[in-house]
Design an enzyme around this catalytic site. Structure first.
Site, mmCIF file in Angstrom:
data_model
loop_
_atom_site.group_PDB
_atom_site.id
_atom_site.type_symbol
_atom_site.label_atom_id
_atom_site.label_comp_id
_atom_site.label_asym_id
_atom_site.label_seq_id
_atom_site.Cartn_x
_atom_site.Cartn_y
_atom_site.Cartn_z
ATOM 1 N N HIS A 200 57.342 -9.488 -57.480
ATOM 2 C CA HIS A 200 58.797 -9.623 -57.556
ATOM 3 C C HIS A 200 59.220 -10.554 -58.695
ATOM 4 C CE1 HIS A 200 58.062 -12.951 -54.341
ATOM 5 N NE2 HIS A 200 58.158 -13.522 -55.513
ATOM 6 N N GLU B 74 51.583 -15.988 -52.555
ATOM 7 C CA GLU B 74 52.531 -14.979 -52.044
ATOM 8 C C GLU B 74 51.824 -13.725 -51.517
ATOM 9 O OE1 GLU B 74 56.272 -16.132 -54.996
ATOM 10 O OE2 GLU B 74 54.869 -14.575 -55.603
#
Lengths: 116, 281
Positions: free
Chosen positions: B12, B240
């Site tokens: 992202h 992440e």
């Protein structure tokens, strides 16, 4: 104080409880930069803005130097520091170059090389 | 009953938002990354999910250090993106599904995941950029969402094993929802990268590729590592991958990779993409 999950990784500061305590004022100021009006106010009077958030002398100097490693040492968290860096027009390659002592082109080349 | 149609995991990186805004999809730097999404678009067009449950990590838009939940579940009628301070364009709001959110919350707390509930929740680039990558419709989103935020800002972080169990519980909760919904599970972030410290620019292709290989067939592989070991292997932000583990766990059972892509670098990051489906029983 070291948090339970912390381990020593070279060139890395995990943002644990000790860092969170140390950096609270600095990070709170950086969080305020989600607002464009606050970013403008910081640019108009940096001293007054830093004073309002009660930055420590170490934090104030690190902001004055625009120095990421000093900001981290003063308790800064990179997610909030990125908002401060944005005010100075610095992107994450600028930050990487500064922290590793490389030029931006050298830093980008290092990233590209990691894919080979 | 609601049905999980598949799981999608993607990076992202904020710079993607800038590239979309400036229409750089075919630019030589960006093409190897954006081209990876074409098979996913075709798949989404075929399975047409109604709802996306999105595991993501907030980067200081909705949550500050004054109150930092380990796990937070959105229960809002609408989720709004906002200025994150460093200048990517904001994207249009996304519809929520409060009834479905509260079903998930009831089930999760019932399984002893004591989540924070959010009837107002700003979503940052970790939600909006994957939305824009998966549905490049300029904001006419064809799905409603339930965001599930996992803390990666403030250590101690929840362990990989715990995030996996959370994902499993979310998967069970989705499939116990008494409505004819088609649900896609999304995990956003990673793969290896580190923004801070003298180790900035750290990328670990070998670990990433092994992680992607194991995720469908041996998903518990990464849960053997502590958070400290994962940071060492993947970088301070590479952690992440916890979102990928949760999404994979929600999919459940034996799974296969339908499509994947991996490209270095996008900004400071090793960018990864996977589309997984359950194997036929």
């Amino acid at each position: 104080m070291q948090a339970g999950t912390s381990r020593q990784i070279p060139g890395t500061t995990l943002f644990d409880g000790a860092q969170a305590i140390k950096g609270y004022a600095l990070n709170k100021m950086c969080y305020s930069f989600n607002s464009a009006a606050n970013r403008e106010e910081f640019k108009r009077n940096e001293d007054a803005y830093c004073a309002r958030y009660g930055l420590s002398a170490e934090q104030r100097e690190a902001v004055r130097h625009r120095n990421v490693l000093e900001l981290i040492a003063a308790g800064g968290n990179v997610y909030y520091l990125a908002k401060l860096a944005g005010i100075f027009g610095l992107d994450v390659q600028d930050l990487g170059a500064q922290q590793t002592g490389m030029s931006k082109d050298q830093f980008k080349a290092k990233l590209t090389a990691a894919g080979k | 009953m609601a049905k999980i149609v598949g799981a999608i995991t993607t990076s992202h990186v904020p710079a993607i938002g800038g590239a979309i805004a400036r229409n750089l999809r075919t630019d030589p730097y960006w093409k190897p990354f954006f081209d990876g999404f074409a098979p996913v678009h075709a798949w989404l067009g075929k399975v047409r999910p109604d709802v996306a449950v999105i595991f993501y990590n907030d980067h200081g838009l909705n949550f500050f250090l004054d109150k930092m939940p380990t796990f937070a579940v959105g229960a809002a009628p609408q989720y709004t993106n906002a200025d994150e301070g460093w200048g990517i364009p904001t994207l249009p709001p996304v519809a929520g599904d409060p009834h479905f959110s509260w079903h998930l919350i009831e089930k999760l707390v019932g399984e002893e995941f004591d989540v924070t509930t959010c009837q107002e929740m700003l979503i940052d680039h970790a939600c909006t950029i994957p939305m824009a990558l998966l549905w490049p419709t300029g904001g006419a989103w064809p799905v409603s969402i339930v965001p599930v935020c996992i803390n990666t800002v403030q250590h101690p972080l929840p362990s990989a094993a715990r995030c996996f169990k959370l994902g499993e519980a979310v998967g069970r909760a989705i499939q116990s929802y008494d409505a004819d919904k088609r649900v896609v599970v999304i995990g956003t972030g990673g793969l290896s990268h580190q923004l801070d410290g003298q180790r900035a620019g750290f990328i670990n292709k070998k670990f990433d590729l092994e992680f992607m290989e194991k995720l469908p067939t041996d998903p518990l592989w990464a849960t053997r590592y502590s958070i400290g070991e994962l940071v060492e292997q993947t970088g301070t932000q590479g952690i992440e991958l916890l979102m990928w583990l949760a999404a994979r766990a929600a999919l459940g059972g034996a799974a296969k990779t339908v499509h994947s892509n991996y490209h270095i670098p996008i900004s400071n990051t090793a960018a990864g993409l996977m589309l997984m489906e359950r194997m036929a029983a």
